[in-house]
Design an enzyme around this catalytic site. Structure first.
Site, short mmCIF file in Angstrom:
data_model
loop_
_atom_site.label_atom_id
_atom_site.label_comp_id
_atom_site.label_asym_id
_atom_site.label_seq_id
_atom_site.Cartn_x
_atom_site.Cartn_y
_atom_site.Cartn_z
N ARG A 77 0.83 -0.87 0.21
CA ARG A 77 0.24 0.00 -0.16
C ARG A 77 0.80 0.95 0.38
O ARG A 77 1.71 1.27 0.91
CB ARG A 77 -0.81 0.06 1.49
CG ARG A 77 -1.95 -1.03 1.53
CD ARG A 77 -3.35 -1.08 0.96
NE ARG A 77 -3.34 -2.84 1.42
CZ ARG A 77 -4.53 -2.99 1.60
NH1 ARG A 77 -5.70 -1.74 2.15
NH2 ARG A 77 -5.53 -3.77 1.56
N GLU A 109 0.79 3.99 0.84
CA GLU A 109 0.32 4.83 1.73
C GLU A 109 1.19 6.26 2.02
O GLU A 109 2.03 5.67 2.67
CB GLU A 109 -0.61 4.16 2.88
CG GLU A 109 -1.58 3.82 2.76
CD GLU A 109 -2.31 2.52 4.29
OE1 GLU A 109 -1.64 2.77 5.03
OE2 GLU A 109 -2.95 1.81 3.65
N HIS A 134 0.69 1.94 10.11
CA HIS A 134 0.67 1.41 8.81
C HIS A 134 2.36 0.88 8.52
O HIS A 134 3.04 1.11 8.58
CB HIS A 134 0.24 3.07 7.93
CG HIS A 134 -1.26 3.11 8.37
ND1 HIS A 134 -1.57 4.02 9.23
CD2 HIS A 134 -2.15 2.14 7.59
CE1 HIS A 134 -2.38 3.80 9.44
NE2 HIS A 134 -3.16 3.45 8.21
N GLU A 156 -7.68 -1.35 14.12
CA GLU A 156 -8.51 -2.83 13.18
C GLU A 156 -7.58 -2.99 12.67
O GLU A 156 -6.64 -3.04 12.51
CB GLU A 156 -8.52 -1.77 12.09
CG GLU A 156 -9.14 -2.41 11.05
CD GLU A 156 -9.20 -2.00 9.73
OE1 GLU A 156 -9.70 -0.77 8.96
OE2 GLU A 156 -8.75 -2.22 8.59
N SER A 205 -10.73 -6.41 8.16
CA SER A 205 -12.13 -6.17 7.84
C SER A 205 -12.51 -7.28 6.78
O SER A 205 -11.51 -7.84 6.04
CB SER A 205 -12.10 -4.79 7.02
OG SER A 205 -10.94 -5.02 5.92
N ARG A 241 -0.94 -6.25 12.67
CA ARG A 241 -1.62 -5.53 13.56
C ARG A 241 -2.29 -6.94 14.50
O ARG A 241 -2.69 -6.72 15.43
CB ARG A 241 -2.59 -5.00 12.70
CG ARG A 241 -2.65 -3.78 11.11
CD ARG A 241 -2.99 -3.04 12.29
NE ARG A 241 -2.94 -2.01 11.91
CZ ARG A 241 -3.87 -1.68 10.27
NH1 ARG A 241 -5.07 -1.54 10.75
NH2 ARG A 241 -3.52 -0.34 9.69
P1 AMO Z 1 -8.75 -4.12 5.10
O1 AMO Z 1 -7.98 -2.88 3.46
O2 AMO Z 1 -9.13 -2.64 5.54
O3 AMO Z 1 -9.36 -4.99 3.71
O4 AMO Z 1 -7.67 -4.51 4.77
C1 AMO Z 1 -7.55 -5.56 6.00
C2 AMO Z 1 -6.25 -6.03 7.10
O5 AMO Z 1 -4.98 -5.43 6.08
C3 AMO Z 1 -3.84 -4.65 7.15
N1 AMO Z 1 -3.59 -3.43 6.92
C4 AMO Z 1 -2.54 -3.44 7.25
N2 AMO Z 1 -1.65 -3.56 8.05
C5 AMO Z 1 -0.13 -2.12 7.76
N3 AMO Z 1 -0.66 -1.76 7.73
C6 AMO Z 1 -0.91 -1.33 6.03
N4 AMO Z 1 -1.32 -0.43 5.17
C7 AMO Z 1 -2.61 -2.22 6.21
N5 AMO Z 1 -3.27 -2.15 5.24
C8 AMO Z 1 -3.76 -2.69 5.84
C9 AMO Z 1 -5.16 -4.54 8.46
C10 AMO Z 1 -6.38 -4.26 7.75
O6 AMO Z 1 -7.59 -4.59 8.58
N6 AMO Z 1 -9.63 -7.15 0.46
C11 AMO Z 1 -9.83 -6.29 1.76
C12 AMO Z 1 -10.02 -7.27 2.86
C13 AMO Z 1 -11.63 -7.93 2.76
O7 AMO Z 1 -13.01 -7.94 3.05
O8 AMO Z 1 -11.45 -9.49 2.28
C14 AMO Z 1 -8.80 -5.12 2.65
O9 AMO Z 1 -7.36 -5.25 1.49
O10 AMO Z 1 -4.86 -4.97 9.57
#
Ligand code: AMO
Length: 428
Positions: A213, A215, A222, A351, A354, A402
């Protein structure tokens, strides 16, 4: 090469010709007797050198040993309550296998603390501390238990591409790469592929893999490269896969209390595995709680960190947030009027996962892709997979790092990755 015969955890009093090997953790020289604490994978052991009764040459060789050198020591094991682990080795021979340069970039005994950046710049040295390597043993065990649980529930482990042509979780967070003469991206989530496998008939799948990501966030929670545990199940609704998720958390945490008891102790963690069903808080209730605590939030807004923190403080422990507004969730989430079949798993204000029931109707899917301003052409391969019969399905993505923050109590997500990738960090 002298072969190690025993780890520090395997010593027994009275054994002869035992060879132990490891790093020199600490040297205490009292003149007549010197103590060399050796550290290996399993812990520490003491080599006791009684100068008067050992060979002079051996005594001299020991004088050349420095902190963090790798040594192999052969000798006799004696029980001694004062030694770490309850045993000491009285040496008959010593080999200095590899010398450590000095000064050391950080103190592996942890007596002198170091900043996070220094630790990550020198991660290899950092890993020599027991409480740091414990995190990665817990990580290994958590993954092993995850696989054990999901396999026992009939899930098939799959691997999907990490070089992809489309975004799934929003277009701005993609890392573009050059794929021969075309633009491609590092995948943000196995979302589209795991859903396609439902049309392919694998029925229940899981994947443990990297997600990328782009981000811009530089926060404690993150990463730009993280590991996602993804699940997708046919003929399951959101409630069904939420049950799978809470059972998984219970299985992993309970399993860790047995298989990683020593590591959890090193981390000073006392786990209380959460009994399903976990509390369910609707998004509407979450907004009310947060607004009641003075957070600026209205129905339809995404929950900010402040809002999540307020809800986390009120509810405590693990809980689900359900019934989200359809407009703030991705196109692939099934809605029911303004609300959708989506959920987040939270621990306090963090979180962890999801998930959702998915849209499997082709016309609705195209409508949702269009409504979110995405280019439908990029999704042809995915939408087409649903044209020839697809069961209803649901799934989730659980962030491994997480989850490890929650289990180990790490305040910073970087603690849970060997070589983290963040906004500034591309090496080591
Ligand atoms: P989402 O974008 O909420 O959902 O990502 C799911 C989980 O992945 C982890 N996560 C991260 N952890 C650390 N750094 C990040 N930048 C980061 N981005 C995400 C989090 C988050 O809750 N496709 C959907 C899932 C689904 O619906 O099956 C998805 O990617 O713990």
């Amino acid at each position: 090469m002298i072969k190690r015969t025993h780890y520090s955890s395997e010593l027994e009093g009275g054994e002869e010709d035992v060879t132990v090997a490891g790093w020199v953790h600490e040297i205490r020289d009292l003149g007549g007797v010197a103590f060399y604490v050796i550290r290996d994978r399993d812990g520490r052991l003491q080599v006791t050198l009684p100068r008067k009764s050992v060979d002079e040459k051996l005594s001299e060789r020991f004088s050349g040993v420095g902190r963090e050198d790798v040594v192999a020591v052969t000798g006799r094991v004696k029980e001694d309550d004062r030694a770490p682990g309850g045993f000491e080795v009285v040496p008959e021979s010593l080999e200095i296998v590899s010398e450590a340069a000095s000064p050391l970039p950080l103190d592996p005994t942890g007596k002198v603390g170091s900043e996070m950046d220094t630790r990550l710049d020198n991660r290899v040295m950092d890993l020599r501390r027991a409480e740091i390597s414990s995190i990665f043993r817990v990580r290994h065990e958590a993954l092993r238990l995850t696989r054990e649980f999901l396999c026992s529930e009939g899930f098939v482990e799959v691997d999907t591409p990490k070089i992809v042509a489309t975004a799934t979780e929003g277009g701005t967070e993609l890392f573009p790469i050059t794929y021969f003469d075309r633009e491609a991206f590092l995948n943000q989530s196995p979302q589209l592929y795991k859903q396609m496998l439902m049309a392919g008939g694998l029925d229940r799948v899981f994947e443990v893999g990297p997600i990328f990501r782009a981000e811009e966030h530089n926060t404690r929670r993150h990463l730009n490269e993280s590991t996602s545990i993804d699940v997708e199940a046919a003929h399951h609704d959101a409630g069904d896969v939420m049950s799978t998720l809470e059972e998984l958390i219970l299985f992993v945490e309970s399993g860790l209390t047995e298989s990683a008891a020593g590591e959890l102790e090193a981390l000073d963690r006392d786990l209380e595995p959460p009994e399903p069903p976990l509390p369910r808080v609707t998004y509407g209730e979450a907004v009310e709680i947060a607004a009641g605590e003075g957070v600026d939030v209205e129905w339809g807004d995404d929950l900010s960190t402040a809002a999540e923190r307020a809800v986390g403080e009120r509810v405590g422990g693990y809980y689900f947030v359900t019934e989200w507004p359809a407009d703030i969730k991705p196109f692939y989430v099934q809605s029911d009027g303004d609300v959708c079949h989506s959920f987040d798993l939270m621990r306090g204000g963090l979180e962890l996962a999801s998930g959702a029931r998915r849209v499997s109707d082709v016309d609705l899917l195209l409508e949702r892709i269009d409504a979110q301003g995405l280019d439908p052409e990029g999704f042809d391969f995915y939408v087409d997979a649903f044209r020839y019969g697809v069961p209803p399905h649901s799934g989730w993505g659980l962030g491994l790092e997480r989850l490890l923050m929650s289990i180990t109590g790490a305040e910073n997500i970087r603690e849970t990755v060997l070589f983290p990738r963040d906004r500034r960090r591309l090496s080591p």
